[in-house]
Design a protein around this motif. Structure first.
Motif, PDB file in Angstrom:
ATOM      1  N   SER A   6       0.817  -1.218   0.000  1.00 21.61           N
ATOM      2  CA  SER A   6       0.000   0.000   0.000  1.00 21.61           C
ATOM      3  C   SER A   6       0.845   1.260   0.000  1.00 21.61           C
ATOM      4  O   SER A   6       0.357   2.337  -0.371  1.00 21.61           O
ATOM      5  CB  SER A   6      -0.938   0.003   1.213  1.00 21.61           C
ATOM      6  OG  SER A   6      -0.199   0.037   2.422  1.00 21.61           O
ATOM      7  N   ARG A   7       2.124   1.148   0.397  1.00 22.01           N
ATOM      8  CA  ARG A   7       2.999   2.322   0.426  1.00 22.01           C
ATOM      9  C   ARG A   7       3.356   2.802  -0.975  1.00 22.01           C
ATOM     10  O   ARG A   7       3.782   3.948  -1.136  1.00 22.01           O
ATOM     11  CB  ARG A   7       4.292   2.001   1.182  1.00 22.01           C
ATOM     12  CG  ARG A   7       4.101   1.349   2.541  1.00 22.01           C
ATOM     13  CD  ARG A   7       3.354   2.232   3.501  1.00 22.01           C
ATOM     14  NE  ARG A   7       3.161   1.581   4.796  1.00 22.01           N
ATOM     15  CZ  ARG A   7       2.473   2.116   5.800  1.00 22.01           C
ATOM     16  NH1 ARG A   7       1.917   3.306   5.656  1.00 22.01           N
ATOM     17  NH2 ARG A   7       2.330   1.459   6.946  1.00 22.01           N
ATOM     18  N   VAL A   8       3.215   1.925  -1.970  1.00 18.90           N
ATOM     19  CA  VAL A   8       3.634   2.286  -3.327  1.00 18.90           C
ATOM     20  C   VAL A   8       2.503   2.080  -4.336  1.00 18.90           C
ATOM     21  O   VAL A   8       2.738   1.945  -5.534  1.00 18.90           O
ATOM     22  CB  VAL A   8       4.876   1.468  -3.755  1.00 18.90           C
ATOM     23  CG1 VAL A   8       6.084   1.876  -2.937  1.00 18.90           C
ATOM     24  CG2 VAL A   8       4.627  -0.025  -3.629  1.00 18.90           C
ATOM     25  N   THR A   9       1.254   2.019  -3.864  1.00 19.10           N
ATOM     26  CA  THR A   9       0.102   1.884  -4.759  1.00 19.10           C
ATOM     27  C   THR A   9      -0.972   2.874  -4.337  1.00 19.10           C
ATOM     28  O   THR A   9      -0.866   3.529  -3.295  1.00 19.10           O
ATOM     29  CB  THR A   9      -0.486   0.453  -4.705  1.00 19.10           C
ATOM     30  OG1 THR A   9      -0.860   0.142  -3.350  1.00 19.10           O
ATOM     31  CG2 THR A   9       0.519  -0.570  -5.199  1.00 19.10           C
ATOM     32  N   GLY A  10      -2.023   2.948  -5.140  1.00 21.41           N
ATOM     33  CA  GLY A  10      -3.145   3.828  -4.807  1.00 21.41           C
ATOM     34  C   GLY A  10      -2.788   5.291  -4.917  1.00 21.41           C
ATOM     35  O   GLY A  10      -1.947   5.718  -5.715  1.00 21.41           O
ATOM     36  N   GLY A  11      -3.375   6.105  -4.062  1.00 20.60           N
ATOM     37  CA  GLY A  11      -3.172   7.544  -4.099  1.00 20.60           C
ATOM     38  C   GLY A  11      -1.768   7.980  -3.744  1.00 20.60           C
ATOM     39  O   GLY A  11      -1.352   9.090  -4.089  1.00 20.60           O
ATOM     40  N   LYS A  12      -1.024   7.129  -3.083  1.00 20.71           N
ATOM     41  CA  LYS A  12       0.329   7.513  -2.659  1.00 20.71           C
ATOM     42  C   LYS A  12       1.333   7.496  -3.807  1.00 20.71           C
ATOM     43  O   LYS A  12       2.471   7.918  -3.633  1.00 20.71           O
ATOM     44  CB  LYS A  12       0.805   6.570  -1.550  1.00 20.71           C
ATOM     45  CG  LYS A  12      -0.033   6.660  -0.283  1.00 20.71           C
ATOM     46  CD  LYS A  12       0.494   5.754   0.814  1.00 20.71           C
ATOM     47  CE  LYS A  12      -0.359   5.878   2.071  1.00 20.71           C
ATOM     48  NZ  LYS A  12       0.131   5.021   3.168  1.00 20.71           N
ATOM     49  N   THR A  13       0.940   6.997  -4.985  1.00 11.93           N
ATOM     50  CA  THR A  13       1.880   6.928  -6.106  1.00 11.93           C
ATOM     51  C   THR A  13       2.006   8.255  -6.842  1.00 11.93           C
ATOM     52  O   THR A  13       2.904   8.410  -7.671  1.00 11.93           O
ATOM     53  CB  THR A  13       1.437   5.857  -7.108  1.00 11.93           C
ATOM     54  OG1 THR A  13       0.145   6.204  -7.643  1.00 11.93           O
ATOM     55  CG2 THR A  13       1.361   4.495  -6.433  1.00 11.93           C
ATOM     56  N   ALA A  14       1.097   9.201  -6.570  1.00  9.74           N
ATOM     57  CA  ALA A  14       1.121  10.468  -7.305  1.00  9.74           C
ATOM     58  C   ALA A  14       2.441  11.206  -7.110  1.00  9.74           C
ATOM     59  O   ALA A  14       2.931  11.869  -8.031  1.00  9.74           O
ATOM     60  CB  ALA A  14      -0.048  11.347  -6.867  1.00  9.74           C
ATOM     61  N   ALA A  15       3.017  11.089  -5.919  1.00  9.24           N
ATOM     62  CA  ALA A  15       4.263  11.804  -5.625  1.00  9.24           C
ATOM     63  C   ALA A  15       5.503  10.989  -5.953  1.00  9.24           C
ATOM     64  O   ALA A  15       6.622  11.462  -5.759  1.00  9.24           O
ATOM     65  CB  ALA A  15       4.291  12.203  -4.148  1.00  9.24           C
ATOM     66  N   LEU A  16       5.330   9.767  -6.469  1.00  5.69           N
ATOM     67  CA  LEU A  16       6.467   8.894  -6.760  1.00  5.69           C
ATOM     68  C   LEU A  16       6.809   8.932  -8.238  1.00  5.69           C
ATOM     69  O   LEU A  16       5.937   9.073  -9.094  1.00  5.69           O
ATOM     70  CB  LEU A  16       6.151   7.455  -6.343  1.00  5.69           C
ATOM     71  CG  LEU A  16       5.874   7.221  -4.857  1.00  5.69           C
ATOM     72  CD1 LEU A  16       5.497   5.761  -4.621  1.00  5.69           C
ATOM     73  CD2 LEU A  16       7.074   7.595  -4.002  1.00  5.69           C
ATOM     74  N   GLU A  17       8.086   8.800  -8.551  1.00  7.96           N
ATOM     75  CA  GLU A  17       8.524   8.789  -9.940  1.00  7.96           C
ATOM     76  C   GLU A  17       7.977   7.551 -10.653  1.00  7.96           C
ATOM     77  O   GLU A  17       7.953   6.456 -10.094  1.00  7.96           O
ATOM     78  CB  GLU A  17      10.057   8.786  -9.985  1.00  7.96           C
ATOM     79  CG  GLU A  17      10.621   8.931 -11.389  1.00  7.96           C
ATOM     80  CD  GLU A  17      12.129   8.982 -11.395  1.00  7.96           C
ATOM     81  OE1 GLU A  17      12.710   9.059 -12.494  1.00  7.96           O
ATOM     82  OE2 GLU A  17      12.730   8.938 -10.298  1.00  7.96           O
ATOM     83  N   GLY A  18       7.537   7.756 -11.901  1.00 13.97           N
ATOM     84  CA  GLY A  18       7.004   6.638 -12.668  1.00 13.97           C
ATOM     85  C   GLY A  18       5.711   6.097 -12.106  1.00 13.97           C
ATOM     86  O   GLY A  18       5.386   4.921 -12.308  1.00 13.97           O
ATOM     87  N   GLU A  19       4.924   6.943 -11.406  1.00 15.65           N
ATOM     88  CA  GLU A  19       3.652   6.544 -10.788  1.00 15.65           C
ATOM     89  C   GLU A  19       3.824   5.359  -9.846  1.00 15.65           C
ATOM     90  O   GLU A  19       2.917   4.547  -9.677  1.00 15.65           O
ATOM     91  CB  GLU A  19       2.609   6.215 -11.865  1.00 15.65           C
ATOM     92  CG  GLU A  19       2.242   7.411 -12.729  1.00 15.65           C
ATOM     93  CD  GLU A  19       1.141   7.087 -13.717  1.00 15.65           C
ATOM     94  OE1 GLU A  19       0.843   5.883 -13.899  1.00 15.65           O
ATOM     95  OE2 GLU A  19       0.581   8.018 -14.291  1.00 15.65           O
ATOM     96  N   GLY A  20       4.993   5.239  -9.240  1.00 22.04           N
ATOM     97  CA  GLY A  20       5.222   4.196  -8.247  1.00 22.04           C
ATOM     98  C   GLY A  20       5.668   2.869  -8.804  1.00 22.04           C
ATOM     99  O   GLY A  20       5.962   1.950  -8.034  1.00 22.04           O
ATOM    100  N   HIS A  21       5.737   2.730 -10.150  1.00 22.76           N
ATOM    101  CA  HIS A  21       6.080   1.424 -10.723  1.00 22.76           C
ATOM    102  C   HIS A  21       7.506   1.013 -10.378  1.00 22.76           C
ATOM    103  O   HIS A  21       7.774  -0.176 -10.176  1.00 22.76           O
ATOM    104  CB  HIS A  21       5.872   1.434 -12.236  1.00 22.76           C
ATOM    105  CG  HIS A  21       4.444   1.588 -12.643  1.00 22.76           C
ATOM    106  ND1 HIS A  21       3.447   0.751 -12.169  1.00 22.76           N
ATOM    107  CD2 HIS A  21       3.822   2.487 -13.454  1.00 22.76           C
ATOM    108  CE1 HIS A  21       2.284   1.106 -12.691  1.00 22.76           C
ATOM    109  NE2 HIS A  21       2.482   2.163 -13.463  1.00 22.76           N
ATOM    110  N   TYR A  22       8.432   1.962 -10.341  1.00 25.47           N
ATOM    111  CA  TYR A  22       9.803   1.620  -9.987  1.00 25.47           C
ATOM    112  C   TYR A  22       9.869   1.099  -8.554  1.00 25.47           C
ATOM    113  O   TYR A  22      10.521   0.084  -8.274  1.00 25.47           O
ATOM    114  CB  TYR A  22      10.724   2.841 -10.133  1.00 25.47           C
ATOM    115  CG  TYR A  22      10.725   3.461 -11.509  1.00 25.47           C
ATOM    116  CD1 TYR A  22      10.559   2.667 -12.650  1.00 25.47           C
ATOM    117  CD2 TYR A  22      10.884   4.838 -11.682  1.00 25.47           C
ATOM    118  CE1 TYR A  22      10.548   3.227 -13.914  1.00 25.47           C
ATOM    119  CE2 TYR A  22      10.885   5.403 -12.942  1.00 25.47           C
ATOM    120  CZ  TYR A  22      10.716   4.605 -14.051  1.00 25.47           C
ATOM    121  OH  TYR A  22      10.710   5.154 -15.301  1.00 25.47           O
TER     122      TYR A  22
END
Length: 313
Positions: free
Chosen positions: A93-109
């Motif tokens: 959950s730390r790298v999916t959902g709404g929290k991916t907006a601030a992550l590079e590559g939408e959290g996929h990396y």
């Protein structure tokens, strides 16, 4: 003809197991768009949970009975649902959902690295806890077969392993129940809404993070169920997940992204190609035949056999 029919029967039985594995991954990959490198290792963990349930039941309750093996496998399902639920809540959950907006590559990396780390922990932890020796859930059904025939006079008979036959029937029942859950229930509608458009789903009052958590837990326990059924005929070890995770992804993409029934048929096709290719190719080249067929289908139909050409929001 007899060799072809025997390979066809074996392909259908193996394909049903592959299909159930692929459906478990499709629940995660199709709904959450998370590339989960740890899916095969969650399957391995489910195989060991089923094995220890089998040992406990055999020692105290159902010694020598085939029911002990299948009861152990069914008991594994809620255990692995809980494992998947907690894994998502605490880590994924730390790298999916709404929290991916601030992550590079939408959290996929981050998802790739996290799931790869989980896979390595499960593999090496399994090696330390369970040891490197091969184990399996052997029952009397694993070494007996039904004879279909004789066909065409007295010349052709097909032998179906009883353990694999029952495992394939359980796979079909599990798929039908899961498809009914996804298509008919309120929970299934929330899962499909979260997969199609998570922003619109959240505006409609659907808890997208909870939907993702349930999807991850369902995918984990379904693949673990397939692993437990596989363990009745296939000896396993802590690194067995590596042998099947690529097949799972191939089946999901072959069947079509986001299609639960398509993932099952994708796994079924892989099982058939693998077994039928053994008629003309050595065993070492069976996986090569699978991916030649996979590349051919993806080249001709990029959306997969049952996928739709649509832009995902």
């Amino acid at each position: 003809m007899e060799a072809f029919l025997q390979a066809l029967a074996a392909g259908l039985l193996v394909g049903a197991l592959y299909g159930l594995m692929c459906v478990g991954l499709a629940m995660i990959f199709g709904i959450m768009r998370v590339i989960n490198f740890a899916q095969g290792d969650f399957m391995m963990l489910g195989m060991y949970v089923a094995y220890f349930f089998f040992i406990a039941l055999g020692a105290h309750v159902l010694a020598g009975s085939p029911l002990g093996a299948y009861l152990s496998i069914l008991l594994t399902v809620p255990v692995m649902f809980l494992v998947g639920y907690l894994a998502h809540r605490l880590l994924i959950s730390r790298v999916t959902g709404g929290k991916t907006a601030a992550l590079e590559g939408e959290g996929h990396y981050a998802q790739l690295i996290l799931t790869l780390g989980i896979a390595l922990i499960l593999q090496n932890g399994g090696m330390m806890v369970f040891g490197p020796q091969l184990v399996s859930i052997r029952t009397p059904l694993s070494s007996s077969a039904w004879e279909i025939g004789p066909l065409w006079g007295d010349f052709v008979s097909i032998f179906v392993n009883e353990g694999r036959g029952i495992a394939a029937l359980i796979c079909v029942v599990a798929i039908l129940l899961l498809v009914a859950l996804v298509n008919r229930s309120r929970l299934g509608k929330s899962l499909r809404a979260a997969a199609d458009n998570p922003v619109a789903a959240s505006y409609m009052g659907i808890d997208v993070n909870r939907a993702y958590r349930i999807a991850f837990a369902l995918g984990t326990c379904v693949t673990a169920l397939a692993g437990g059924l596989l363990a009745t005929n296939f000896p396993f070890h802590p690194f067995v997940g590596l042998e099947f995770v690529i097949i799972m992804y191939a089946g999901v993409v072959l069947g079509g992204m986001g299609s639960i029934s398509g993932a099952f048929w994708g796994g079924m096709v892989i099982g058939l190609v693998q077994q039928l290719s053994a008629l003309v190719l050595p065993t070492q080249l069976q996986n090569a035949a699978i991916f030649v067929f996979f590349l051919l289908i993806v080249t001709l139909r990029p959306q997969g056999l049952f996928g739709r050409v649509a832009e995902r929001t």
